[in-house]
Enzyme design. Structure first.
Site, short mmCIF file in Angstrom:
data_model
loop_
_atom_site.label_atom_id
_atom_site.label_comp_id
_atom_site.label_asym_id
_atom_site.label_seq_id
_atom_site.Cartn_x
_atom_site.Cartn_y
_atom_site.Cartn_z
N CYS B 95 0.84 -1.20 0.00
CA CYS B 95 0.00 0.00 0.00
C CYS B 95 0.88 1.25 0.00
O CYS B 95 1.54 1.52 -0.98
CB CYS B 95 -0.96 -0.03 1.19
SG CYS B 95 -2.31 1.13 1.01
N HIS B 219 -3.66 -5.60 0.96
CA HIS B 219 -2.94 -5.82 2.22
C HIS B 219 -2.86 -7.29 2.60
O HIS B 219 -3.76 -7.78 3.28
CB HIS B 219 -3.63 -5.06 3.35
CG HIS B 219 -3.47 -3.58 3.27
ND1 HIS B 219 -2.45 -2.91 3.89
CD2 HIS B 219 -4.20 -2.63 2.62
CE1 HIS B 219 -2.55 -1.61 3.65
NE2 HIS B 219 -3.61 -1.42 2.87
N GLU B 221 -1.08 -8.53 4.89
CA GLU B 221 -0.96 -8.66 6.36
C GLU B 221 -2.32 -8.60 7.05
O GLU B 221 -2.43 -8.91 8.23
CB GLU B 221 0.00 -7.60 6.91
CG GLU B 221 -0.59 -6.21 7.15
CD GLU B 221 -0.77 -5.39 5.87
OE1 GLU B 221 -0.48 -5.92 4.77
OE2 GLU B 221 -1.22 -4.23 5.97
#
Lengths: 785, 258
Positions: B95, B219, B221
Site C-alpha cells: 500500500c 494488504h 498482512e
C-alpha cells in the site's frame, strides 16, 4: 511588551460586569460574574484577563456540565442534579468490579482480561460541524482519539453517529448562512475518512439519521475504543514533576471553543465564531500517539506521571483540572506559537489541535525527550507541579494570572432550574385499513435514508486497519448487508473480543422516557445479536436550550429512562457527554433539534470465533422470531412513509428482554445460531429483507405464526417493538434451539430459500413478494453520491 | 538462525503492527524502527535480510502518496538501499510502502532510482475499503508469491492505488512478467468491471526485473487468519490460515540465504 489587562471588578456594578462579560466574550451568567466579583473583593485583588477567561472556560457548560449538576424542580420533585440522581446513580448502585474508572478521567475504563483494560469515550462535535462540516467532524475525531490517549490507551476502533437535515430539502428551506445537508454529509464523511484513515484507527460502527430538525444543527458524535495494559494506567503527578505540552504549536484557532459550544447558533454565527473552529492535522496526532505509547511501554514504568489531552478550554482547563489537588507554576512564554503576537490569555485558552499535556518526573526527562525527538513530536516545557493549591501563571517573570483552585472548582454558583413535565402528545391510536400487498411499502421503507444502505460512507472509512476487525460493518456474501455490531479482537495473541454497538432513535422523542429505554435496549440487543455480553453503556445527549423548562423536562425524563434501563439491564454507564443549546434563532423564533440521545454499548465476547453476523447463510435453514410484537408504530419508519403522526412509542419490558438476551447468548455460545439480526427501524419486514440482502438468498415466512396479539398485517410487519430478533437456525438444531428458548416468546416462522425473493404469507396469501434485486436496488440507491 | 526482518515506519505509517505480526507468524524475528533512527545510523540496514515498508499515510501523503518518504529515503539511504537490493535481498512495500517504492524508483525497475510509473488517485476519487480478487501471474519470477494460488482474496484500503505508467514501461513489464497480481473476478477473469481504482491493466502488484523487490496495493498482512475474512461466518471450508501469509512466508524463506 506583553499585554495583560487587569480589571478592578470589586467595584463593578452588575451593568459593568455584564459589559465586561460581553467585551471579553466570557459567556458567564450574572450570578457567576457576581460570585467572581465577591471572591476578588474578599481577596482585595484585581482580576487579570487570563483569570477571567479561566472562569469562562472551566465554568462553561461544555466543561463543567452545569445543567447536569444543577438542582432542578420538576413538577413536585426536587432533583439534586440529573447526573448524580440518574446516570451516575445507576453506576454506583450496580457497583461492578470490572468498572475500573467511570466518569472521572478522559474516558471510561473497564476490564478486558487479566492484563488489559478497555477505554471508551464518545464525544459530540456539533457546533463546530454546523459552521464548518469538514473541520468540525475532522477535529471531532481527533479530539476523541486524544481522549483515549489521554488515559494512556492505544486507540483501536472508532465509531460515529451522524444527524443531518433531509437530503431532498429544497434550498429555500435552508436558512441563509447554513450548508445544504448534502454538502454537510459529504464533507463530514470526507473528514471522518481523512482523519480516521490517516491516523489508522478503523471506523467500525456508526449510524446516520436524517430529519428536518437537523438542517441548522447537524450533529456529529465521535467515539473511540482503546486498549491499555492495566499496570500502565497512571495518573499520579507529584510536586516537582515537570509539565510539558507536546505536539503541535499553539495558535489562535479554537479560541473560545468551549464557550461557543455552550451557546446557540444563528445565521451570523459563522462570522462571529469563525476562530472557534479548530483545524486538524491527523499526522501530527499519529506522531503523538506513537510517541506517547513508546513513553508508556519502553521502560519498566511509564515515563510520565500524568497524561491528559488538551481539548475544550485548552491549557486553562487541562492544567487546572489535572493539578487541582496540587497546584502548579506555568510559564506561557515557553509555549511554541503559530502567531508571534498572542496575548497570554489567548495562549492559555487556545484549542489548537493535536496537543497533549503530560507531567514527567525530572529523572525521566532525558529519556522521554529522546523519544519525542525521534518521533518528531514538538515539546514545550511549560512548568512544574507544586503543592500550592493554586495555578500561578507567568509570562517570563511577570505574573499574568493567579488562580485559586479551591474557588475555581467549588465556587461556581449552580443555578436552580425549572423543568416542566412534558405531556405525551401524538400517541393516540391510529388505525389503518390493511392493504392487499405490502411489497411496495417494504421497498420504500428500505429506501428511506435512515434505513437505507450506508455503504457509500462506510467504504470511504478504513474499517480494518490494524487487522483487528472480526465483524465488519458490512457483512454477507458481497459485503452488502448491514451489521448489528462490530467485533474487535484487540490483542494479536488472544481470541477474546470487544463488541461495539449503538442505539438511539430521535423519532421516538415525543416520549423521552420510552426513547431512552428504547435506545438502551437497541444498543444492548445489537451487541447481544453478535454475541456480546457484560455490557457497559455510554450516554450522549444532544439537546436544545435547557433554560426552556419543557426541553429540560424532556431531558429529565430521558435521564430517568437511562437510570431505569441501566438498572434493569444490569449495564452500568461508564462515560457520557452532553451537548446542549443545539438551537437555531432565526430572529423571530428558536428551533431546537429533536432531543437526541445516543447510547453506546460495549460488550465482550470470550471467543470472537463464535460471533454471529446478520446475513442468511443457507437455504433450507429455519427462521425464528424471538420476542413479542406489540402495537408500537409511533415514530416508526412505516408511519413516516405514510405521513402519519401518532401511535404508541415502543417501550421496553426489561425482565422479558433480559431473559431473551440470556438465551440468545447461550444459543450463540453453543453454535446454534447461523445468523441473527435485531428488529429495529422498519420492524420485522426490514430485518428479514436485510438478512436476505446480506446472504444473497431468499426467505419464505408465515406472518400468522409471529407471536403477537395484533391482527392488522401492517402492524405486525412494521411495528418497532423492542427486544426482538430474527434468527436463522440450521436444520437438525431446531429442537435444541427451541429447548433453549422455552419461557420466552418465540416461533418458527419460515425458512431460508434459494429463490432470490422475500415472500411473506398471511392466510395463505402472499402479502409481500419482493425480489432480491428490487430490495437491493431500493436499499442501495438512496445514499449514492 | 531466524531471519531478521526490518519494518521501517515513519510519521503517518499505520499498518506497522499487523505487518510485524504477519512476519512473526511467518517465522521471522522482527524489528520495527522509525526511519529517523535508521537515518542516524544507515549501516543498521546491513543487519537485516528482509526489508518491509508497511501501509499508512507517510508524511500525510502530502504532494502525493509516499512522495515525501520516498524523497527522504532517496536522499538519506540511497547507497544502503541500493546495496541491499543489489545483493538480491528481498524488499517489499504494501500500500503506502508500494507507493514509496514506486516513487523512489525501486519499482518497477530497480535501476538508478528513477521513477518510471506512479500510483495516483483512484478513478472514483474516493478512498475505498473493499475486498478484491487477484489473479496471479504464474510466470512471474517474484520470489514473494511462489506457489500462490491462481486467485487470492485480499482487502484494499487506499485512495491512491491507481497504477499508471507509459506504454513503453508497461510493455517492458509485460515482457518480463513483472505484473504479479491483477484485479479480477473470483474465477480469475481480468476485466475492467473488476477494477476498483482504474489501474492500467488492472495492476494490483508488481515486482522488479529480478523478482526481489515487490509492491502490492492490497494488504496481505490483513488476511493471515480465517477470522479476518469479511464473510468468514458463512464459509465452513475456509482455511484457518489467511491467504496473505504465503507472501510473508515466501519472503522469510527466501531471505534465509542472506
Amino acid at each position: 511588551m506583553i499585554s495583560v489587562k487587569v480589571f478592578k471588578i470589586s467595584s463593578y456594578s452588575d451593568e459593568d460586569l455584564l459589559r465586561l462579560n460581553d467585551e471579553l466574550d466570557l459567556n458567564l451568567s450574572l450570578d457567576e460574574l457576581r460570585a467572581i466579583k465577591k471572591f476578588y473583593s474578599e481577596k482585595s485583588r484585581q482580576a487579570t484577563d487570563l483569570e477571567l477567561h479561566t472562569f469562562s472556560q472551566v465554568w462553561s457548560e461544555h466543561c463543567f456540565h452545569k445543567t447536569f449538576k444543577s438542582r432542578i424542580k420538576f413538577g413536585n420533585e426536587e432533583i439534586d442534579g440529573i447526573f448524580k440522581t440518574y446516570i451516575f446513580k445507576a453506576t454506583k448502585e450496580l457497583n461492578k468490579s470490572w468498572c475500573l474508572n467511570t466518569f472521572s478521567d478522559n474516558a471510561g475504563i473497564i476490564e478486558f482480561d487479566d492484563r488489559y483494560a478497555i477505554a471508551v469515550k464518545v464525544e459530540t462535535h456539533n457546533h463546530p460541524t454546523a459552521l464548518d462540516p469538514f473541520c468540525g467532524a475532522h477535529t471531532g475525531m481527533g479530539g476523541v482519539y486524544r481522549d483515549i490517549l489521554g488515559v494512556g490507551a492505544r486507540p483501536i476502533a472508532s465509531m460515529d453517529y451522524l444527524f443531518f437535515g433531509p437530503l431532498d430539502i429544497t434550498n429555500e428551506h435552508v436558512p441563509h448562512g447554513f450548508y445544504h445537508p448534502k454538502i454537510t454529509v459529504k464533507r463530514v464523511v470526507e473528514a471522518i475518512a481523512d482523519y480516521g484513515n490517516k491516523v489508522g484507527i478503523p471506523t467500525v460502527n456508526g449510524s446516520m439519521f436524517f430529519d428536518v430538525g437537523y438542517v441548522t444543527n447537524p450533529l456529529v458524535y465521535a467515539g473511540c475504543v482503546g486498549i491499555i495494559p492495566k499496570a500502565r494506567y497512571i495518573k499520579q503527578p507529584k510536586p516537582g514533576d515537570l509539565i510539558l505540552v507536546i505536539g503541535g504549536k499553539t495558535g489562535r484557532d479554537g479560541i473560545h471553543g468551549a464557550s461557543f459550544a455552550s451557546a446557540s447558533l444563528s445565521g451570523v454565527s459563522s462570522e462571529i465564531y469563525y476562530s472557534a473552529v479548530q483545524v486538524g492535522n491527523p499526522i501530527e496526532e499519529k506522531k503523538i500517539i506513537d510517541a506517547i505509547l513508546r513513553a508508556r511501554d519502553e521502560y519498566e514504568k511509564p515515563l510520565y506521571s500524568l497524561i491528559t489531552d488538551l481539548g475544550g478550554g485548552g491549557l486553562a482547563v487541562a492544567v487546572c483540572e489535572s493539578f487541582k489537588d496540587l497546584g502548579c507554576r506555568i510559564d506561557l512564554s515557553s509555549v511554541q506559537l503559530k502567531h508571534s503576537n498572542m496575548a497570554p490569555w489567548e495562549i492559555w485558552v487556545s484549542e489548537s489541535q493535536e496537543r497533549m499535556l503530560i507531567s514527567v518526573p525530572k529523572e525521566n526527562l532525558e529519556k522521554i525527550l529522546e523519544i519525542f525527538e525521534e518521533e518528531g513530536v514538538g515539546v514545550n516545557l511549560i512548568g512544574e507541579v507544586e503543592k500550592s493549591n493554586r495555578v500561578s501563571v507567568y509570562f517570563k517573570e511577570e505574573v499574568v494570572g493567579d488562580i485559586d483552585l479551591n474557588f475555581l472548582f467549588k465556587g461556581i454558583p449552580l443555578p436552580r432550574m425549572k423543568a416542566e413535565i412534558p405531556k405525551l402528545t401524538n400517541q393516540e391510536e391510529v388505525l389503518l385499513e390493511d392493504e392487499e400487498d405490502y411489497t411496495q411499502s417494504l421497498l420504500e421503507v428500505l429506501s428511506h435514508p435512515n434505513i437505507s444502505s450506508k455503504e457509500w460512507a462506510i467504504r470511504q472509512y478504513d474499517h480494518e486497519v490494524g487487522a483487528r476487525t472480526i465483524l465488519k460493518p458490512l457483512q454477507g456474501v458481497n459485503g452488502e448487508g448491514p451489521g448489528d455490531a462490530a467485533v474487535i479482537k484487540p490483542l494479536y495473541d488472544s481470541w477474546k473480543g470487544i463488541v461495539i454497538s449503538n442505539g438511539g432513535n430521535p423519532n421516538y422523542s415525543s416520549d423521552p422516557y420510552a426513547m431512552a429505554l428504547s435506545a438502551i435496549d437497541e444498543a444492548i440487543r445489537n451487541n447481544v445479536s453478535c454475541g456480546g455480553r457484560r455490557i457497559a453503556l455510554l450516554d450522549n445527549f444532544s439537546w436544545g436550550d435547557p433554560n426552556d423548562p419543557l426541553e429540560l423536562g424532556k431531558l429529565v425524563l430521558a435521564a430517568k429512562g437511562c437510570y431505569d434501563g441501566a438498572i434493569a439491564f444490569d449495564a452500568p454507564f461508564i462515560s457520557g457527554k452532553d451537548s446542549l443549546y443545539n438551537v437555531y434563532h432565526d430572529g423571530k423564533k428558536s428551533i431546537s433539534i429533536p432531543p437526541t440521545l445516543m447510547i453506546t454499548a460495549i460488550g465482550i465476547i470470550p471467543d470472537v470465533r463464535k460471533s454471529v453476523t446478520t446475513d442468511f447463510k443457507r437455504s433450507g435453514n429455519y427462521i425464528y422470531i424471538i420476542g413479542f410484537t406489540y402495537d408500537e408504530l409511533g415514530g416508526s419508519a412505516f408511519f413516516k412513509l405514510k405521513g402519519i403522526n401518532g401511535g404508541k412509542i415502543p417501550t421496553v419490558y426489561p425482565e422479558r428482554a433480559r431473559q431473551i438476551y440470556d438465551r440468545i447468548i447461550k444459543a450463540i455460545d453453543r453454535g446454534l445460531i447461523k445468523a441473527c439480526h435485531d428488529c429495529s427501524e422498519g420492524g420485522i419486514a426490514v430485518a428479514l429483507a436485510e438478512m436476505c440482502i446480506g446472504g444473497y438468498l431468499g426467505a419464505e415466512v408465515n406472518l400468522d405464526k409471529i407471536p403477537t396479539n395484533l391482527t392488522r398485517k401492517y402492524k405486525i410487519l412494521f411495528s418497532e417493538s423492542n427486544s426482538r430478533f430474527i434468527v436463522e437456525v440450521a436444520q437438525g438444531y431446531e429442537r435444541e434451539f427451541e429447548h433453549l428458548m422455552r419461557g420466552v416468546s418465540y416461533a418458527k416462522i419460515g425458512y431460508v430459500i434459494s429463490e432470490k425473493e422475500l415472500i411473506i404469507n398471511s392466510s395463505k396469501k402472499k402479502i409481500v413478494n419482493a425480489s432480491l434485486q428490487d430490495m437491493i436496488r431500493y436499499w442501495k440507491s438512496t445514499l449514492a453520491f | 538462525m531466524k531471519v531478521k526482518s526490518l519494518v521501517i515506519r515513519a510519521e503517518g505509517t499505520n499498518c506497522d503492527l499487523e505487518t510485524v505480526e504477519a512476519l512473526k507468524l511467518a517465522g521471522s524475528e522482527v524489528d520495527l524502527l522509525h526511519f529517523n533512527r535508521i537515518l542516524r545510523n544507515p549501516s543498521l540496514l546491513e543487519e537485516y535480510q528482509l526489508l518491509v515498508f508497511p501501509g499508512g499515510f507517510s508524511y500525510g501523503d502530502c504532494i502525493s502518496a509516499g512522495k515525501i518518504f520516498a524523497d527522504l529515503l532517496g536522499a538519506g539511504l540511497r547507497k544502503e538501499l541500493n546495496k541491499f537490493v543489489e545483493a538480491g535481498k528481498p524488499v517489499m512495500g504494501v500500500c503506502n510502502g508500494f507507493q514509496v517504492l514506486i516513487k523512489l524508483g525501486l519499482l518497477p525497475f530497480s535501476k538508478d532510482f528513477v521513477q518510471q510509473a506512479s500510483l495516483v488517485v483512484n478513478s472514483t476519487g474516493y478512498f475505498i475499503d473493499k475486498w478484491v480478487y487477484l489473479k496471479y501471474n504464474e510466470r512471474s519470477k517474484c520470489i514473494f508469491t511462489k506457489d500462490s494460488p491462481n486467485v487470492i482474496y485480499l482487502p484494499i484500503n487506499h485512495k491512491e492505488g491507481r497504477f499508471v505508467a507509459p506504454e513503453k514501461i508497461l510493455n517492458k513489464m509485460l515482457e518480463n512478467n513483472q505484473i504479479v497480481y491483477q484485479y479480477s473476478s473470483q474465477s480469475g477473469d481480468v476485466e475492467e468491471r473488476y477494477n476498483p481504482n482504474g489501474s492500467f491493466l488492472n495492476i494490483a502488484a508488481v515486482c522488479n526485473e529480478f523478482g526481489n523487490v515487490f509492491g502490492i496495493m492490497p494488504h496481505p498482512e490483513k488476511y493471515v487468519n480465517k477470522y479476518q475474512h469479511p464473510a468468514w461466518t458463512r464459509y465452513q471450508n475456509l482455511k484457518e490460515e489467511g491467504e496473505g501469509i504465503l507472501i510473508y512466508r515466501n519472503a522469510v524463506n527466501f531471505a534465509r540465504k542472506f
